[in-house]
Design a protein around this motif. Structure first.
Motif, mmCIF file in Angstrom:
data_model
loop_
_atom_site.group_PDB
_atom_site.id
_atom_site.type_symbol
_atom_site.label_atom_id
_atom_site.label_comp_id
_atom_site.label_asym_id
_atom_site.label_seq_id
_atom_site.Cartn_x
_atom_site.Cartn_y
_atom_site.Cartn_z
ATOM 1 N N VAL A 49 0.848 -1.191 0.000
ATOM 2 C CA VAL A 49 0.000 0.000 0.000
ATOM 3 C C VAL A 49 0.883 1.240 0.000
ATOM 4 C CG1 VAL A 49 -1.699 1.332 1.303
ATOM 5 C CG2 VAL A 49 -1.873 -1.151 1.212
ATOM 6 N N LEU A 50 0.662 2.145 -0.958
ATOM 7 C CA LEU A 50 1.343 3.429 -0.973
ATOM 8 C C LEU A 50 0.615 4.353 -0.014
ATOM 9 C CD1 LEU A 50 3.583 5.161 -2.300
ATOM 10 C CD2 LEU A 50 1.848 5.881 -3.969
ATOM 11 N N LEU A 51 1.295 4.780 1.049
ATOM 12 C CA LEU A 51 0.615 5.541 2.099
ATOM 13 C C LEU A 51 -0.057 6.797 1.563
ATOM 14 C CD1 LEU A 51 2.962 5.254 5.214
ATOM 15 C CD2 LEU A 51 0.825 4.048 4.734
ATOM 16 N N GLY A 52 0.566 7.450 0.602
ATOM 17 C CA GLY A 52 -0.023 8.673 0.075
ATOM 18 C C GLY A 52 -1.092 8.454 -0.965
ATOM 19 N N GLY A 53 -1.267 7.204 -1.411
ATOM 20 C CA GLY A 53 -2.235 6.920 -2.458
ATOM 21 C C GLY A 53 -1.816 7.551 -3.782
ATOM 22 N N VAL A 54 -2.679 7.474 -4.766
ATOM 23 C CA VAL A 54 -2.497 8.132 -6.067
ATOM 24 C C VAL A 54 -3.864 8.645 -6.491
ATOM 25 C CG1 VAL A 54 -0.523 6.703 -6.753
ATOM 26 C CG2 VAL A 54 -2.842 5.954 -7.316
ATOM 27 N N PRO A 55 -3.922 9.528 -7.471
ATOM 28 C CA PRO A 55 -5.235 10.002 -7.920
ATOM 29 C C PRO A 55 -6.168 8.844 -8.257
ATOM 30 C CG PRO A 55 -3.513 11.347 -8.880
ATOM 31 C CD PRO A 55 -2.822 10.210 -8.176
ATOM 32 N N GLY A 56 -7.309 8.833 -7.629
ATOM 33 C CA GLY A 56 -8.283 7.777 -7.850
ATOM 34 C C GLY A 56 -8.171 6.611 -6.891
ATOM 35 N N VAL A 57 -7.109 6.595 -6.049
ATOM 36 C CA VAL A 57 -6.909 5.516 -5.079
ATOM 37 C C VAL A 57 -6.729 6.133 -3.693
ATOM 38 C CG1 VAL A 57 -5.492 3.547 -4.396
ATOM 39 C CG2 VAL A 57 -5.798 4.086 -6.827
ATOM 40 N N PRO A 85 -5.584 6.895 0.091
ATOM 41 C CA PRO A 85 -4.292 6.727 0.767
ATOM 42 C C PRO A 85 -4.355 5.622 1.805
ATOM 43 C CG PRO A 85 -5.445 8.616 1.675
ATOM 44 C CD PRO A 85 -6.258 8.145 0.492
ATOM 45 N N GLY A 86 -3.179 5.164 2.227
ATOM 46 C CA GLY A 86 -3.130 4.191 3.304
ATOM 47 C C GLY A 86 -3.586 4.797 4.614
ATOM 48 N N LYS A 87 -4.041 3.938 5.519
ATOM 49 C CA LYS A 87 -4.543 4.396 6.818
ATOM 50 C C LYS A 87 -3.561 4.011 7.923
ATOM 51 C CE LYS A 87 -8.513 4.071 9.934
ATOM 52 N NZ LYS A 87 -8.443 5.494 10.254
ATOM 53 N N ALA A 106 1.533 11.658 8.117
ATOM 54 C CA ALA A 106 0.750 12.709 7.462
ATOM 55 C C ALA A 106 1.559 13.369 6.359
ATOM 56 C CB ALA A 106 0.300 13.743 8.488
ATOM 57 N N GLY A 107 2.875 13.510 6.593
ATOM 58 C CA GLY A 107 3.735 14.105 5.577
ATOM 59 C C GLY A 107 3.802 13.272 4.310
ATOM 60 N N LEU A 108 3.612 11.953 4.453
ATOM 61 C CA LEU A 108 3.594 11.059 3.285
ATOM 62 C C LEU A 108 2.227 11.027 2.605
ATOM 63 C CD1 LEU A 108 5.644 8.067 4.747
ATOM 64 C CD2 LEU A 108 6.389 9.655 2.957
ATOM 65 N N GLY A 109 1.250 11.695 3.223
ATOM 66 C CA GLY A 109 -0.079 11.761 2.633
ATOM 67 C C GLY A 109 -1.054 10.723 3.132
ATOM 68 N N ALA A 110 -0.703 10.006 4.210
ATOM 69 C CA ALA A 110 -1.581 8.963 4.743
ATOM 70 C C ALA A 110 -2.784 9.560 5.469
ATOM 71 C CB ALA A 110 -0.792 8.062 5.694
ATOM 72 N N ASP A 111 -3.793 8.739 5.636
ATOM 73 C CA ASP A 111 -4.961 9.067 6.452
ATOM 74 C C ASP A 111 -4.627 8.634 7.875
ATOM 75 O OD1 ASP A 111 -7.417 9.430 7.629
ATOM 76 O OD2 ASP A 111 -8.439 7.854 6.501
#
Length: 214
Positions: free
Chosen positions: A1-9, A11-13, A31-36
């Motif tokens: 799982v990519l923590l930051g997600g990508v457009p349309g996917v 983010p990791g929790k 949070a800096g990596l874009g995770a929830d």
């Protein structure tokens, strides 16, 4: 799982158990990596403070059994950052709870040096850092800061050198003069002088001032 997600996917929790110094920095990195990110703590004032620090970029929840289960079951990563000074860490995630977690999810037990806050935790090393229980990956490296030895050693020196110099200069008198040093005393003359240690091990507590004056 990519923590930051990508457009349309999505983010990791990431769920962080404990909102102290370790929990704060774990949440900041995630949070800096874009995770929830969700932080669970039992101190309402600390949760308010964390809300102010992150400005709504992370979620905060008061610690209850229901909240722990909901957040852990939906998380991709659970960071155990709960610490009771001098005492064994509380076991917040039981073996039974693993069956409700995602397969391939990760438990990171930062409290492993205090016994760990997951029931299935046991200490690992940097050379062999992970193991799996019921499909859940455990990362329980003792002395995690050892992965960055130069930075961690310098930080530790900055925090402790002042106290070390006091002890070198005054000996035990430094503990009499400085209540911060005295609060760090665990054992003296065969007596347990730290309340949390005494309670965890089932020994009688002797007040530090009393044993130092003896």
């Amino acid at each position: 799982v990519l923590l930051g997600g990508v457009p349309g996917v999505l983010p990791g929790k990431v769920t962080v158990l404990g909102g102290g110094v370790v929990g704060l920095h774990a949440a900041r990195m995630a949070a800096g990596l874009g995770a929830d990110v969700t932080i669970i703590d039992r101190s309402i004032p600390r949760l308010r403070q964390l809300d102010d620090i992150f400005g709504g970029r992370v979620h905060t929840r008061y610690s209850t059994v229901e909240a722990l289960e909901e957040e852990c079951f939906s998380a991709d990563i659970v960071v155990g950052a709960v610490l009771i000074p001098g005492a064994a860490a509380p076991k917040l995630v039981s073996r039974e709870m693993l069956s409700g977690m995602k397969k391939g999810s990760v438990l990171v037990d930062v409290a492993i040096d205090q016994g760990g806050c997951f029931e299935t935790s046991h200490a690992t090393t940097h050379a062999d850092p992970t193991y799996e229980v019921d499909g859940v990956v455990h990362y329980c490296v003792a002395n995690m800061p050892g992965a960055v030895p130069v930075t961690s050693a310098q930080a530790l020196n900055n925090a402790t050198l002042h106290y070390g110099l006091q002890l070198a200069d005054k000996g035990l008198k430094a503990l009499v003069d400085d209540h911060h040093l005295r609060n760090g005393l665990n054992v003296h003359k065969g007596k347990i002088t730290n309340r949390a240690v005494a309670e965890a091990l089932g020994y009688e507590l002797v007040e530090p001032k009393a044993v130092l004056a003896a």
